[in-house]
Design a protein around this motif. Structure first.
Motif, PDB file in Angstrom:
ATOM      1  N   GLN A   1       0.816  -1.215   0.000  1.00 44.04           N
ATOM      2  CA  GLN A   1       0.000   0.000   0.000  1.00 44.04           C
ATOM      3  C   GLN A   1       0.850   1.265   0.000  1.00 44.04           C
ATOM      4  O   GLN A   1       0.414   2.312  -0.457  1.00 44.04           O
ATOM      5  N   LYS A   2       2.048   1.171   0.535  1.00 48.54           N
ATOM      6  CA  LYS A   2       2.935   2.336   0.589  1.00 48.54           C
ATOM      7  C   LYS A   2       4.281   1.923  -0.010  1.00 48.54           C
ATOM      8  O   LYS A   2       5.057   1.207   0.616  1.00 48.54           O
ATOM      9  N   ILE A   3       4.533   2.376  -1.220  1.00 47.47           N
ATOM     10  CA  ILE A   3       5.687   1.911  -1.980  1.00 47.47           C
ATOM     11  C   ILE A   3       6.741   3.003  -2.090  1.00 47.47           C
ATOM     12  O   ILE A   3       6.464   4.099  -2.592  1.00 47.47           O
ATOM     13  N   LEU A   4       7.937   2.703  -1.605  1.00 50.95           N
ATOM     14  CA  LEU A   4       9.051   3.637  -1.744  1.00 50.95           C
ATOM     15  C   LEU A   4       9.841   3.273  -2.988  1.00 50.95           C
ATOM     16  O   LEU A   4      10.287   2.134  -3.134  1.00 50.95           O
ATOM     17  N   VAL A   5       9.997   4.233  -3.889  1.00 46.29           N
ATOM     18  CA  VAL A   5      10.779   3.997  -5.094  1.00 46.29           C
ATOM     19  C   VAL A   5      12.008   4.892  -5.063  1.00 46.29           C
ATOM     20  O   VAL A   5      11.919   6.098  -4.839  1.00 46.29           O
TER      21      VAL A   5
END
Length: 278
Positions: free
Chosen positions: A154-158
């Motif tokens: 749900q919370k994606i760090l790229v």
């Protein structure tokens, strides 16, 4: 919200496992994704042994192979119980990463799932060096899952540096966020204060890409060591997944030991998806 497949075109998953606790998270996530994405799992274990060792200690090799067969039978049982199709195979050889990569190519796998490291000894399959070499040579994306398993994406760090592999990672992260109704955290790490403007441009581009798909995107630019800041920001923001890019099929396919990607995987608080750049 109903469960949705976070990845696109995921018909075939290759799961590399050594039967240890280090692979338990990878097994769980392979079965989880197979259920959500209607994918077929091929679960493999590699017994590491060269010809000389096999001839000098055949009983040890046979014991390791038998343990691998038993471990894969358990994986298949879990997969079937969850409604997923699962094939299994035990391989023996002196180059585990090459066996895994070749199996992915042969099966036409769209994703390789493995642990960040494995147990020591003859039956190891996912030691840090093996995982790194799989990533550097894989024909598809690789999802590296810690023992605790993966979260809901749900919370994606790229992590991006404005390069083609950074943009590919951002594009994949955005696709996932759109499918899961999630959000993006775009992070760029500058080597010095003088490089901050470049980092700001990198995350701005990701933000524009995300907003074009109606995806919420927070931007972060910091100075420091790449892998340290990526890991720390993932912890601070409680990210459920880190997405990074890796060169592939370009002559730069080798993931060098000590690289940013490998160090991120080794210290990340969550699963890491490494996207392939052709």
């Amino acid at each position: 919200m109903a469960e949705v497949c976070p990845l696109h075109n995921l018909e075939k998953i290759l799961l590399a496992t050594d039967g240890s606790e280090f692979s338990s998270g990878a097994v769980k996530e392979a079965i989880n994704l197979a259920g959500k994405c209607s994918s077929r799992i091929t679960a493999i274990a590699v017994v590491e042994a060269n010809e000389e060792y096999a001839s000098e200690a055949p009983q040890l090799v046979e014991k390791a192979e038998a343990e691998a067969v038993e471990s894969l039978a358990s994986v298949k049982e879990q997969a079937v119980a969850a409604g997923a199709e699962c094939d299994t195979a035990v391989h023996t050889g002196d180059s585990p990463y090459r066996i895994i990569v070749d199996e992915a190519k042969r099966n036409g796998s769209e994703l390789i799932i493995m642990g960040r490291r494995g147990r020591t000894g003859i039956a190891r399959v996912a030691m840090g060096s093996v995982t790194a070499r799989v990533i550097g040579n894989a024909p598809c994306d690789v999802l590296v899952v810690p023992r605790a398993g993966a979260d809901d994406y749900q919370k994606i760090l790229v992590a991006t540096d404005g390069s083609p592999h950074g943009e590919a990672a951002a594009a994949e992260a955005i696709k996932m966020a759109k499918k899961t109704d999630g959000s993006i955290i775009a992070l760029s790490v500058a080597r010095s204060d003088a490089k901050i403007p470049e980092a700001e441009q990198s995350v701005l581009k990701v933000k524009q890409m995300a907003e074009a798909e109606s995806i919420a995107c927070e931007t972060l630019t910091v100075t420091g060591k790449n892998y340290v800041e990526i890991v720390e920001k993932a912890k601070e923001k409680d990210a459920s997944l880190i997405v990074v890019g890796c060169h592939g099929r370009t002559g730069l396919g080798r993931l060098l030991m000590g690289s940013v990607t490998e160090r991120v995987i080794g210290h990340a608080p969550c699963a890491v998806l490494v996207t392939l750049v052709s």
